[in-house]
Motif scaffolding. Structure first.
Motif, PDB file in Angstrom:
ATOM      1  N   VAL A  85       7.837  11.521 -38.176  1.00 50.53           N
ATOM      2  CA  VAL A  85       7.218  12.837 -38.027  1.00 50.53           C
ATOM      3  C   VAL A  85       6.479  12.965 -36.695  1.00 50.53           C
ATOM      4  N   LYS A  86       6.201  11.849 -36.044  1.00 51.13           N
ATOM      5  CA  LYS A  86       5.537  11.910 -34.746  1.00 51.13           C
ATOM      6  C   LYS A  86       5.720  10.581 -34.025  1.00 51.13           C
ATOM      7  N   VAL A  87       5.905  10.646 -32.704  1.00 51.17           N
ATOM      8  CA  VAL A  87       5.994   9.449 -31.870  1.00 51.17           C
ATOM      9  C   VAL A  87       5.069   9.639 -30.679  1.00 51.17           C
ATOM     10  N   THR A  88       4.157   8.703 -30.480  1.00 45.19           N
ATOM     11  CA  THR A  88       3.229   8.774 -29.342  1.00 45.19           C
ATOM     12  C   THR A  88       3.424   7.555 -28.460  1.00 45.19           C
ATOM     13  N   PRO A  89       4.025   7.718 -27.272  1.00 46.83           N
ATOM     14  CA  PRO A  89       4.174   6.566 -26.362  1.00 46.83           C
ATOM     15  C   PRO A  89       2.838   6.240 -25.683  1.00 46.83           C
ATOM     16  N   HIS A  90       2.547   4.958 -25.589  1.00 45.18           N
ATOM     17  CA  HIS A  90       1.370   4.477 -24.861  1.00 45.18           C
ATOM     18  C   HIS A  90       1.871   3.614 -23.708  1.00 45.18           C
ATOM     19  N   MET A  91       1.551   4.040 -22.500  1.00 42.49           N
ATOM     20  CA  MET A  91       2.046   3.344 -21.316  1.00 42.49           C
ATOM     21  C   MET A  91       0.891   2.701 -20.560  1.00 42.49           C
ATOM     22  N   GLY A  92       1.221   2.014 -19.483  1.00 44.30           N
ATOM     23  CA  GLY A  92       0.195   1.427 -18.629  1.00 44.30           C
ATOM     24  C   GLY A  92      -0.049  -0.048 -18.837  1.00 44.30           C
ATOM     25  N   TYR A  93       0.758  -0.705 -19.654  1.00 44.92           N
ATOM     26  CA  TYR A  93       0.536  -2.121 -19.930  1.00 44.92           C
ATOM     27  C   TYR A  93       1.050  -3.032 -18.807  1.00 44.92           C
ATOM     28  N   LEU A  94       1.810  -2.482 -17.871  1.00 42.49           N
ATOM     29  CA  LEU A  94       2.397  -3.331 -16.830  1.00 42.49           C
ATOM     30  C   LEU A  94       1.426  -3.598 -15.687  1.00 42.49           C
ATOM     31  N   HIS A  95       0.490  -2.676 -15.455  1.00 40.00           N
ATOM     32  CA  HIS A  95      -0.571  -2.869 -14.452  1.00 40.00           C
ATOM     33  C   HIS A  95      -0.012  -3.187 -13.064  1.00 40.00           C
ATOM     34  N   THR A  96       1.035  -2.481 -12.640  1.00 35.82           N
ATOM     35  CA  THR A  96       1.600  -2.779 -11.322  1.00 35.82           C
ATOM     36  C   THR A  96       0.819  -2.122 -10.192  1.00 35.82           C
ATOM     37  N   GLY A  97       0.522  -0.839 -10.327  1.00 32.56           N
ATOM     38  CA  GLY A  97      -0.241  -0.151  -9.284  1.00 32.56           C
ATOM     39  C   GLY A  97       0.485  -0.085  -7.960  1.00 32.56           C
ATOM     40  N   PHE A  98       1.801   0.096  -8.008  1.00 32.94           N
ATOM     41  CA  PHE A  98       2.586   0.078  -6.777  1.00 32.94           C
ATOM     42  C   PHE A  98       2.188   1.196  -5.818  1.00 32.94           C
ATOM     43  N   GLU A  99       1.907   2.371  -6.349  1.00 34.96           N
ATOM     44  CA  GLU A  99       1.611   3.500  -5.460  1.00 34.96           C
ATOM     45  C   GLU A  99       0.396   3.223  -4.588  1.00 34.96           C
ATOM     46  N   LYS A 100      -0.641   2.632  -5.151  1.00 33.73           N
ATOM     47  CA  LYS A 100      -1.825   2.304  -4.354  1.00 33.73           C
ATOM     48  C   LYS A 100      -1.564   1.116  -3.434  1.00 33.73           C
ATOM     49  N   THR A 101      -0.706   0.200  -3.866  1.00 34.24           N
ATOM     50  CA  THR A 101      -0.369  -0.932  -3.003  1.00 34.24           C
ATOM     51  C   THR A 101       0.356  -0.459  -1.750  1.00 34.24           C
ATOM     52  N   PHE A 102       1.262   0.526  -1.910  1.00 26.08           N
ATOM     53  CA  PHE A 102       1.954   1.092  -0.752  1.00 26.08           C
ATOM     54  C   PHE A 102       0.964   1.595   0.295  1.00 26.08           C
ATOM     55  N   GLU A 103      -0.145   2.158  -0.169  1.00 28.10           N
ATOM     56  CA  GLU A 103      -1.107   2.759   0.748  1.00 28.10           C
ATOM     57  C   GLU A 103      -1.934   1.721   1.490  1.00 28.10           C
ATOM     58  N   ASN A 104      -1.761   0.457   1.142  1.00 32.65           N
ATOM     59  CA  ASN A 104      -2.482  -0.620   1.821  1.00 32.65           C
ATOM     60  C   ASN A 104      -1.532  -1.617   2.471  1.00 32.65           C
ATOM     61  N   ARG A 105      -0.304  -1.185   2.737  1.00 33.32           N
ATOM     62  CA  ARG A 105       0.692  -2.004   3.436  1.00 33.32           C
ATOM     63  C   ARG A 105       1.343  -1.155   4.519  1.00 33.32           C
ATOM     64  N   THR A 106       1.863  -1.797   5.538  1.00 36.47           N
ATOM     65  CA  THR A 106       2.581  -1.059   6.565  1.00 36.47           C
ATOM     66  C   THR A 106       3.857  -0.485   5.962  1.00 36.47           C
ATOM     67  N   TYR A 107       4.440   0.467   6.672  1.00 37.74           N
ATOM     68  CA  TYR A 107       5.634   1.134   6.150  1.00 37.74           C
ATOM     69  C   TYR A 107       6.772   0.146   5.911  1.00 37.74           C
ATOM     70  N   GLN A 108       6.949  -0.802   6.812  1.00 36.84           N
ATOM     71  CA  GLN A 108       8.046  -1.758   6.646  1.00 36.84           C
ATOM     72  C   GLN A 108       7.758  -2.725   5.501  1.00 36.84           C
ATOM     73  N   GLN A 109       6.495  -3.082   5.304  1.00 43.80           N
ATOM     74  CA  GLN A 109       6.147  -3.973   4.203  1.00 43.80           C
ATOM     75  C   GLN A 109       6.387  -3.316   2.844  1.00 43.80           C
ATOM     76  N   GLY A 110       6.366  -1.989   2.799  1.00 45.80           N
ATOM     77  CA  GLY A 110       6.583  -1.287   1.541  1.00 45.80           C
ATOM     78  C   GLY A 110       7.951  -1.544   0.938  1.00 45.80           C
ATOM     79  N   VAL A 111       8.911  -1.954   1.772  1.00 49.74           N
ATOM     80  CA  VAL A 111      10.257  -2.247   1.266  1.00 49.74           C
ATOM     81  C   VAL A 111      10.211  -3.364   0.218  1.00 49.74           C
ATOM     82  N   THR A 112       9.235  -4.239   0.299  1.00 50.16           N
ATOM     83  CA  THR A 112       9.109  -5.324  -0.679  1.00 50.16           C
ATOM     84  C   THR A 112       8.766  -4.797  -2.065  1.00 50.16           C
ATOM     85  N   TYR A 113       8.006  -3.722  -2.146  1.00 51.07           N
ATOM     86  CA  TYR A 113       7.508  -3.233  -3.430  1.00 51.07           C
ATOM     87  C   TYR A 113       8.442  -2.221  -4.080  1.00 51.07           C
ATOM     88  N   ALA A 114       9.173  -1.467  -3.279  1.00 53.70           N
ATOM     89  CA  ALA A 114      10.042  -0.418  -3.838  1.00 53.70           C
ATOM     90  C   ALA A 114      11.045  -0.954  -4.857  1.00 53.70           C
TER      91      ALA A 114
END
Length: 441
Positions: A85-114
């Motif tokens: 009757v209802k399904v509630t997904p709970h996310m966030g258990y992976l704790h990767t934070g890739f988007e913020k990591t991109f903002e603290n790496r050079t553009y070329q270094q971002g290729v490692t995280y993508a």
């Protein structure tokens, strides 16, 4: 489980309407008074649904440590007897934070995280990221590098769909498909390893081209694999897609109409399985996809069987694209010749001081794109993926936001599951095909 044990599509829609409409004359369990709950407990709704609407609602916790959730996804499932009757997904258990990591790496270094964002179709995220940065820079990518990107992009799609076929049917209790699909999966990873040394999370693309050229004899290896893959697809179709037990488990289960799919923002095979012929390779072409001959396959059924078949059909289209790309492959450079973007060849470092300076600046600081913002949509194995990047003129992005298809597609889970039985939830989740790195980012 047979079709007789499962509610029909009309019955599931009726159950959904009854749950969502308080004026229908039958209140959901959570909205009843305690006296009303006791007096109606155990009653069965007679007529269209035959489902238990007034029994005690039971909440089940599925995941995050559960193999059929395909990652650390937690689902809180409210059950009325055997019916969801209802399904509630709970996310966030992976704790990767890739988007913020991109903002603290050079553009070329971002290729490692993508590529780690979607580890099953890593080249899809890699390509989307470098295309966005290249658009900011105005980089000129050589033709050979573009063609190799197309080949690896489609090989990555095949790799992802092979995991889908193997693990999706494994969730339903079929062990044999896993071994068949992973036979070809290992062959694809052999190709990845030959070209860059890594079987997963390759990081092979670079802003401006490729990290290095493909090895000698690699196109012949790809061609042999395509022959093997075509035979494999025939086996998957005969043994699994046409299997009556699997068809009974998947046909009519988790139907998502096209208008609902569009409202929820679905993309990729899940959207095309509902009859919407949207594909960014055709609608927003990149890497010269507009010059390739391939079809955007669709289905009008919108159920779990259609979503499974969509991946099987896309095998053939990817094989068609790769064969065309192999014919176009010509000798040439694989990096932008601009020394402000691409590292100079090693042999130049021994004779050119300018080359040494460029190498030092690129490695220690990176390049500086002009101020601006950019978004380039591409078509991954799960749908539209894009990197929205804001540049403030520095060597690192000011802001990175990833449009991840798995995160958006997961919205359809509750709509598809309400009114179905619990066993169908596993089928529906498997055919939606989320990757949790793609969800949590």
């Amino acid at each position: 489980m047979t079709g007789k044990d499962r509610t029909t599509v009309k019955e599931r829609d009726t159950l959904r309407d009854l749950r969502q409409d308080p004026d229908s004359g039958t209140l959901p369990r959570r909205q009843m008074t305690p006296d009303h709950q006791e007096s109606t407990s155990g009653e069965r709704l007679q007529g269209q649904t035959g489902a238990l609407l007034h029994t005690e609602i039971m909440s089940l916790n599925v995941g995050p440590q559960h193999p059929s959730t395909h990652g650390v996804l937690r689902l809180v499932v409210d059950m009325d007897g055997e019916y969801v009757v209802k399904v509630t997904p709970h996310m966030g258990y992976l704790h990767t934070g890739f988007e913020k990591t991109f903002e603290n790496r050079t553009y070329q270094q971002g290729v490692t995280y993508a590529p780690r964002t979607d580890y099953l179709h890593s080249f899809g995220h890699e390509l989307s990221y470098v295309l966005s940065v290249e658009k900011l820079l105005g980089a000129e990518v050589p033709e050979r590098a573009i063609t190799v990107r197309v080949i690896l992009h489609e090989l990555g799609r095949i790799h992802s769909h092979l995991v889908f076929v193997g693990t999706g049917l494994l969730d339903l209790g079929a062990l044999t498909p896993f071994f068949y699909a992973f036979r070809e999966k290992e062959s694809v990873q052999d190709l990845f390893e030959a070209v860059c040394g890594y079987r997963m999370n390759q990081g092979y693309f670079r802003v401006g081209g490729l990290s290095r050229d493909i090895p000698e004899g690699w196109p012949a290896m790809v061609s042999r694999f395509l022959d093997q893959m075509e035979k494999g697809v025939q086996e998957y179709t005969t043994l699994f897609a046409e299997n009556p037990i699997f068809q009974d488990r998947a046909r009519g289960v988790g139907i998502i109409p096209p208008e609902v799919a569009l409202d929820l923002g679905l993309t990729g095979p899940n959207l095309r399985a509902s009859g919407v012929p949207m594909d960014n390779r055709k609608d927003n072409p990149y890497c010269g996809y507009e010059t390739y001959d391939f079809n955007v396959v669709t289905s009008t059924d919108g159920d779990s069987l259609a979503r499974f078949n969509m991946r099987l059909w896309e095998f053939g289209e990817s094989i068609k694209i790769i064969r065309q790309a192999l014919e176009r492959l010509r000798p040439g450079p694989v990096k932008d010749p601009n020394r402000k973007i691409s590292l100079p060849p090693r042999h130049e470092l021994e004779t050119s001081m300018e080359a040494v300076i460029h190498h030092f600046k690129l490695v220690t600081e990176g390049f500086h794109p002009p101020v601006g913002e950019v978004y380039v949509p591409t078509e991954s194995a799960r749908g539209e993926v894009g990197y929205y990047i804001v540049s403030d003129g520095g060597s690192m992005p000011y802001r990175v936001k990833i449009r991840a298809p798995s995160f958006v597609n997961l919205q359809a889970l509750e709509y598809a599951c309400v009114g179905a039985q619990f066993a169908d939830l596993i089928t529906i989740l498997a055919t939606i095909d989320p990757v949790l790195g793609d969800v949590d980012r």
